[in-house]
Design an enzyme around this catalytic site. Structure first.
Site, PDB file in Angstrom:
ATOM      1  N   ASP A 149      45.982  57.292  52.641  1.00 27.27           N
ATOM      2  CA  ASP A 149      45.981  58.171  51.456  1.00 27.27           C
ATOM      3  C   ASP A 149      45.445  59.597  51.665  1.00 27.27           C
ATOM      4  OD1 ASP A 149      46.106  55.491  50.849  1.00 27.27           O
ATOM      5  OD2 ASP A 149      44.533  55.544  49.355  1.00 27.27           O
ATOM      6  N   GLU A 320      46.090  51.208  42.267  1.00 24.77           N
ATOM      7  CA  GLU A 320      45.226  52.006  43.148  1.00 24.77           C
ATOM      8  C   GLU A 320      45.448  53.494  42.856  1.00 24.77           C
ATOM      9  OE1 GLU A 320      44.817  49.322  47.116  1.00 24.77           O
ATOM     10  OE2 GLU A 320      46.633  50.495  47.046  1.00 24.77           O
TER      11      GLU A 320
HETATM   12  C1  FRU Z   1      45.465  52.777  48.961  1.00 24.61           C
HETATM   13  C2  FRU Z   1      44.126  52.214  49.376  1.00 24.61           C
HETATM   14  C3  FRU Z   1      43.057  52.637  48.394  1.00 24.61           C
HETATM   15  C4  FRU Z   1      41.806  52.565  49.219  1.00 24.61           C
HETATM   16  C5  FRU Z   1      42.293  53.038  50.556  1.00 24.61           C
HETATM   17  C6  FRU Z   1      41.593  52.409  51.714  1.00 24.61           C
HETATM   18  O1  FRU Z   1      46.363  52.935  49.994  1.00 24.61           O
HETATM   19  O2  FRU Z   1      44.196  50.821  49.488  1.00 24.61           O
HETATM   20  O3  FRU Z   1      43.017  51.855  47.223  1.00 24.61           O
HETATM   21  O4  FRU Z   1      40.778  53.368  48.718  1.00 24.61           O
HETATM   22  O5  FRU Z   1      43.672  52.734  50.619  1.00 24.61           O
HETATM   23  O6  FRU Z   1      41.966  52.994  52.911  1.00 24.61           O
END
Ligand code: FRU
Length: 585
Positions: A149, A320
């Protein structure tokens, strides 16, 4: 064309002949091996075999643990090396303890890693390396290792610089050891790699979050301090903050962390904005399959406001990376000030073509609660992008001229860890400007357009496509069906079809090239067109291993990765007229 990647410097081809001052590892009777080193030894190169489980590596000094990292230490063969910066610890004597999780029957002293571990003085920025032919030329990629992300993105109007932090594993090209790495750009095209911004703490590794400029010093860290709000992922997920007084280069963790806790397991990805309705900070937070809203006057003390989600949109996965933004109608000539609030909710799995995707809800925000505009969103999900490789999309804080600029991770959790792009993995989409439009049924939808910065990419008109180019296709009003086929001399091809009768645009990547790394990759993705626009204009952004397609009016977007064994050098269009631009970068 200048290659954006000419400075790429990686760890793979560092010679094993580099002088070694670290001691050879000693194997204890348990599954633990220990070696000694010193901060002055520079970089410790750790051999990785991706099929192995993660070993725990503890770095100790003066009997105290400084850090714990997890690395897939090579047992039988080496895929690549990752650099551990011993020199971060000055000239301290260090003890490095390796804990592998192999069955007792495996002779761990025979693991190939022990012979191959070595140190060198060269830094990550001057090691020579063979790079992936799939490294994008104008999309943001990590220098090495893993990325997911985008986090904490903001625009600094003092310097004219866009800041992009991102989920990063410096110790492997698969997910793990989450840090916030940092890149900056003046034009959203050329990215400069900056030192890692936020490293794990005792509270956990650093998961996704956001950053805001605290103009009025509400948190007391200093006027215009940049405050990052992230999830610390340790024994539980909790929200924590860190601040930067040097424009986002270095951060100090707030001593009073965590700032927000709960008992639920999935409690993460805080996105904070200044709510001018109530003159306070508001946080959107993903909590299992709903979004919660919290308010704060100082970024440290948070009060629960409300929740949204039950009964709305897609619930086939975990929610998310949320974001709540106010969007204006796209047609400036309407001179309307009309705006709506849009809640972006990333979901995994549950995307329209499997795995990860970004859904959104249009509604109103009164400073406390988000209420959807149309009851249709109980049954129908709206997607910000109809491809398979568009996830974790959130917007830049403080974008110029009131723009709402979003950027997503160009991958999908179904196969992100297996992509054939070693020695790094993942890229981000191009940034997109968001606004609102009303579809053929009178429903509000989000208009997604490539950010205007990418106009600068277009160079001369050329006859046939190259590995990275921009293509405009005009489709006249009378056309019923148009197809554009990108292909190479190996017979690999991507077929895009615009079906005016069905009102769909689709992209078939089943024969696009390498699909072998995942059974979920060879797909056809389809977008509903949602507008009666004709003639139509479609823009395709091609960059080595990706195709992003945009409707000229912003009615839909589609982002897909492709892995041709050689670049597509041929475009065939029926039912339309294409103009191909080479890149001016
Ligand atoms: C989304 C996610 C988020 C988390 C991050 C961990 O892709 O799962 O929810 O904070 O990646 O790397």
């Amino acid at each position: 064309m200048k290659k954006v990647v000419r400075f790429i410097t990686l760890c793979m081809a560092v010679t094993l002949a580099a002088c070694t001052t670290t001691t050879a590892p000693k194997h204890t009777c348990t599954q633990v091996s220990v070696m000694k080193a010193n901060g002055a030894d520079g970089i410790l190169w750790l051999p990785v075999q991706e099929s192995m489980g993660e070993a725990n590596i503890r770095i100790l000094s003066d009997n105290q643990q400084l850090e714990l990292i997890r690395v897939r230490l090579a047992k039988d063969s080496i895929d690549y090396f990752v650099p551990y910066e011993l020199n971060r610890w000055g000239d301290r004597d260090l003890v490095i303890e390796f804990r592998t999780w192999l069955p007792d029957t495996v002779r761990r002293d025979r693991m190939v890693c022990w012979e191959a571990i070595h140190n060198s003085q060269c830094t990550m920025h001057n090691a020579q390396c063979t790079d992936s032919p799939y490294r994008s030329l104008y999309h943001h990629t990590p220098l090495f290792g893993w990325m997911n992300d985008p986090n904490g993105m903001f625009y600094d109007e003092q310097t004219g610089i866009w800041h992009l932090y991102y989920q990063h594993n410096p110790y492997g090209a698969m997910w793990g050891n989450m840090h916030w790495a940092h890149s900056t750009s003046r034009d959203l095209i050329h990215w400069e790699h900056q030192p890692i911004a936020i490293r794990p703490t005792g509270l956990g590794t650093i998961f996704s979050g956001s950053a805001v400029i605290d103009r009025n010093n509400t948190a007391g860290f200093g006027e215009n301090a940049l405050v990052a709000i992230y999830t610390a992922d340790g024994e539980s997920q909790k929200q924590a903050i860190a601040y930067s007084l040097d424009g986002g280069q270095t951060f100090t963790h707030y001593a009073g962390n965590p700032v927000l806790t709960d008992t639920i397991a999935d409690f993460r990805d805080p996105k904070v904005f200044w709510d001018s309705l109530t003159n306070r900070w508001v946080m959107t937070l993903a909590c299992q399959q709903e979004i919660r809203f919290y308010a704060s006057d100082n970024l440290k003390d948070w009060t629960y406001l409300s929740r949204f989600g039950e009964g709305y949109g897609c619930h086939d996965g975990v929610w998310e990376c949320p974001d709540l933004v106010e969007l204006k109608m796209k047609n400036e000539e309407l001179k309307t000030e009309e705006s709506k609030w849009v809640l972006l909710v990333n979901i995994n799995p549950g995307g329209p073509f499997g795995g990860s995707a970004t859904q959104y809800f249009v509604g109103d925000w009164d400073g406390k609660e988000f209420v959807v505009e149309s009851q249709k969103s109980k049954v129908e999900s709206k997607w910000l992008d109809y491809g398979m490789d568009h996830y974790a999309t959130v917007t830049y804080h403080n974008a110029p001229e009131g723009r709402v600029v979003a950027q997503g991770w160009m991958s999908n959790w179904l196969y992100a860890n297996n992509l054939p792009t070693l020695p790094f993995r993942s890229q981000n989409t191009i940034a997109r400007d968001l606004s609102l439009y009303i579809d053929e049924n009178g429903e509000y939808r989000v208009a997604v357009k490539p950010s205007p910065e990418y106009e600068a990419l277009r160079g001369e008109v050329i006859e046939q496509p190259t590995e990275a180019c921009v293509i405009e296709v005009e489709v006249p009003a009378e056309t019923k069906k148009a197809t554009f086929t990108l292909s190479n001399d190996k017979g690999e091809k991507v077929v895009m079809t615009l079906n005016m009768q069905k009102k769909t645009f689709s992209m078939n990547r089943r024969h696009a090239g390498d699909c072998s790394f995942s059974k979920d990759f060879a797909t056809v993705t389809t977008a509903p067109m949602h507008n009666d626009q004709s003639p139509m204009r479609i823009t395709l952004f091609i960059d080595r291993c990706s195709i992003e397609a945009f409707d000229g009016e912003g009615a839909w977007a589609m982002t897909n990765l492709v892995f041709p064994s050689e670049p597509y050098n041929h475009l065939e269009v029926s039912g339309g007229e294409a103009t191909i631009y080479n890149l001016k970068i």
